[in-house]
Design a protein around this motif. Sequence first.
Motif, PDB file in Angstrom:
ATOM      1  N   UNK A  46       0.825  -1.206   0.000  1.00  0.00           N
ATOM      2  CA  UNK A  46       0.000   0.000   0.000  1.00  0.00           C
ATOM      3  C   UNK A  46       0.859   1.256   0.000  1.00  0.00           C
ATOM      4  N   UNK A  47       2.026   1.177   0.678  1.00  0.00           N
ATOM      5  CA  UNK A  47       2.948   2.323   0.669  1.00  0.00           C
ATOM      6  C   UNK A  47       3.477   2.570  -0.742  1.00  0.00           C
ATOM      7  N   UNK A  48       3.870   1.488  -1.433  1.00  0.00           N
ATOM      8  CA  UNK A  48       4.367   1.627  -2.797  1.00  0.00           C
ATOM      9  C   UNK A  48       3.271   2.051  -3.760  1.00  0.00           C
ATOM     10  N   UNK A  49       2.057   1.623  -3.470  1.00  0.00           N
ATOM     11  CA  UNK A  49       0.942   1.882  -4.376  1.00  0.00           C
ATOM     12  C   UNK A  49       0.761   3.368  -4.639  1.00  0.00           C
ATOM     13  N   UNK A  50       1.000   4.176  -3.624  1.00  0.00           N
ATOM     14  CA  UNK A  50       0.780   5.608  -3.770  1.00  0.00           C
ATOM     15  C   UNK A  50       2.078   6.407  -3.902  1.00  0.00           C
ATOM     16  N   UNK A  51       3.239   5.743  -3.824  1.00  0.00           N
ATOM     17  CA  UNK A  51       4.488   6.506  -3.887  1.00  0.00           C
ATOM     18  C   UNK A  51       4.720   7.085  -5.282  1.00  0.00           C
ATOM     19  N   UNK A  52       4.240   6.414  -6.314  1.00  0.00           N
ATOM     20  CA  UNK A  52       4.353   6.927  -7.680  1.00  0.00           C
ATOM     21  C   UNK A  52       3.010   6.798  -8.375  1.00  0.00           C
ATOM     22  N   UNK A  53       2.529   7.897  -8.915  1.00  0.00           N
ATOM     23  CA  UNK A  53       1.231   7.915  -9.588  1.00  0.00           C
ATOM     24  C   UNK A  53       1.423   8.345 -11.035  1.00  0.00           C
ATOM     25  N   UNK A  54       0.788   7.616 -11.930  1.00  0.00           N
ATOM     26  CA  UNK A  54       0.792   7.955 -13.353  1.00  0.00           C
ATOM     27  C   UNK A  54      -0.631   8.235 -13.807  1.00  0.00           C
ATOM     28  N   UNK A  55      -0.844   9.427 -14.291  1.00  0.00           N
ATOM     29  CA  UNK A  55      -2.101   9.758 -14.963  1.00  0.00           C
ATOM     30  C   UNK A  55      -1.731   9.937 -16.425  1.00  0.00           C
ATOM     31  N   UNK A  56      -1.865   8.865 -17.151  1.00  0.00           N
ATOM     32  CA  UNK A  56      -1.217   8.755 -18.455  1.00  0.00           C
ATOM     33  C   UNK A  56      -2.167   8.062 -19.431  1.00  0.00           C
ATOM     34  N   UNK A  57      -3.020   8.854 -20.066  1.00  0.00           N
ATOM     35  CA  UNK A  57      -4.018   8.285 -20.969  1.00  0.00           C
ATOM     36  C   UNK A  57      -4.062   9.088 -22.263  1.00  0.00           C
TER      37      UNK A  57
ATOM     38  N   UNK B 175     -10.140   8.999 -17.101  1.00  0.00           N
ATOM     39  CA  UNK B 175     -11.014   7.902 -16.671  1.00  0.00           C
ATOM     40  C   UNK B 175     -11.576   8.139 -15.272  1.00  0.00           C
ATOM     41  N   UNK B 176     -12.721   7.555 -15.014  1.00  0.00           N
ATOM     42  CA  UNK B 176     -13.399   7.762 -13.744  1.00  0.00           C
ATOM     43  C   UNK B 176     -12.581   7.235 -12.573  1.00  0.00           C
ATOM     44  N   UNK B 177     -11.824   6.151 -12.783  1.00  0.00           N
ATOM     45  CA  UNK B 177     -11.052   5.609 -11.654  1.00  0.00           C
ATOM     46  C   UNK B 177      -9.937   6.568 -11.249  1.00  0.00           C
ATOM     47  N   UNK B 178      -9.389   7.356 -12.193  1.00  0.00           N
ATOM     48  CA  UNK B 178      -8.390   8.358 -11.825  1.00  0.00           C
ATOM     49  C   UNK B 178      -9.036   9.536 -11.101  1.00  0.00           C
ATOM     50  N   UNK B 179     -10.239   9.894 -11.509  1.00  0.00           N
ATOM     51  CA  UNK B 179     -10.975  10.937 -10.793  1.00  0.00           C
ATOM     52  C   UNK B 179     -11.197  10.519  -9.342  1.00  0.00           C
ATOM     53  N   UNK B 180     -11.617   9.278  -9.140  1.00  0.00           N
ATOM     54  CA  UNK B 180     -11.856   8.790  -7.776  1.00  0.00           C
ATOM     55  C   UNK B 180     -10.566   8.752  -6.970  1.00  0.00           C
ATOM     56  N   UNK B 181      -9.443   8.409  -7.624  1.00  0.00           N
ATOM     57  CA  UNK B 181      -8.156   8.411  -6.934  1.00  0.00           C
ATOM     58  C   UNK B 181      -7.790   9.811  -6.477  1.00  0.00           C
TER      59      UNK B 181
END
Length: 466
Positions: free
Chosen positions: A41-52, A58-64
């Motif tokens: 979970x720590x790694x999950x949020x350490x790097x974020x890509x919004x790359x479309x 996408x809606x899942x990125x909005x929710x993130x």
Amino acid sequence: MERLPTELLYYIGHYSREESYSSRNLWALSLCSRRFHDVFNTLLYSEIRIDHDGDRIPLHDVNLIIRLWHNAQLARRVHRLHIRWQECGRSESSESEEEPQTVAFIDTALDEIFGSDASLDRTRDEWKHHLLARCPEAWAGVLLVRLSHLRRLVVGYEQSDLLADILRKAAQRQQPFHRTPPFPHLVEVNAYAQGRLYWIDSDILTSFFYFPAVRRVNAFAVAETSAAPGSLAVHHESRPVQSIAIANVIYCRGMLDWLAASVGLEHVALKIAVHPADNYWNLPPTRRFHAPRFRQALLPFAETLRLLCLEAACSYKLVWWDNDRDQDEAAFGSFREFVNLRKLIVRCPFLLPQSSTNDETPLPDILPASLESLGITDIEDFDYPNLVAEVLRLVRHGPNLFARLNQIQLYVIHIDEDALAGLRTECESAGIDLKVEKQQEEPWEYHLVSAMAALPIDTDVYIPVV
């Protein structure tokens, strides 16, 4: 896997994310067990890509983004952000098309960003329209407001109308950045032109020069704006950038705004894409690169500059050759004032005066004693004899004037070994490593100027790093 050491699980997590270029694998791993949740979970949020590639996020990125906005502890885990967008979707949108909680979030976020200033109502309405249309740039801008522990940012885009608003607010310490310095951990910024657009405007990056921790700004395919140096009204002294590396700069004045916004530059690397003699662009002299003017802008860093790279892209040299050298380039001038300069890579015409000038100052007289490595590029046949003679003179002065010089690299159009024989002998005697290589042109650089827009883009984006 439950018995594996935590360190090994971290390696697995990093590898999973790099292989998939997304967080889906990490998300799946974090759901396997309580221990995996704690580790991944720590790694999950350490790097974020919004790359479309689409024009709607996408809606899942909005929710993130909404989740990170409401959870400050989670947002602090984000250390690296890669955002990429094309043009915003042009479809009309309305509040009725979005879920009520999303609309409520948009209003809450805009309240925090713009406050109650009535003069910003029009800007606020524009932002709301873009957010309702799920514009990737707008949502990326909202996300940036919350990422207080961001360390590295990579931005790729076609068109930017909104993100510059957020960055300008941060640079000027305006709401919502008026209470604490913005992005206190952001060290490196990378930006590149995305899709079929051939450059990005330099002004979107200018704000980063006023953030408290940014040390490196790297960009690819940039058009320098015509704003006057210092035009960004900033009333604080946070100017920590030490390294600028920009490849393929058009409308290039020498990044004067960025130099004016800096205090202690150590590394500067420019690769210029448009030749000053190119009439196609119809640029006034003030928007063209002029080496002596660039030198004047660098003089405030005479004691801090350690690396200077001043090269030209393929498109720059095409104009030079097509014009058959009917317009000489102005030489940079003396480098001697840069007393701590260790590595210099420079075009031959910038280093040595052309035939139409009367300045015949010997090469040893314009280089600093601190120099350790000298690279000279774009050496054409007609420059060869004079250049070899000057470098030979430099090597012979080495033991007395240039005790630190240990490497010389020459990049020539055609290698003439006969002319190099004496120089190789002198370099060997002086303990200087001499490398002579044929100039390697990069065909993909043709695609970085709009005059060549008919050619397809067929290469990956390269972000230069000093």
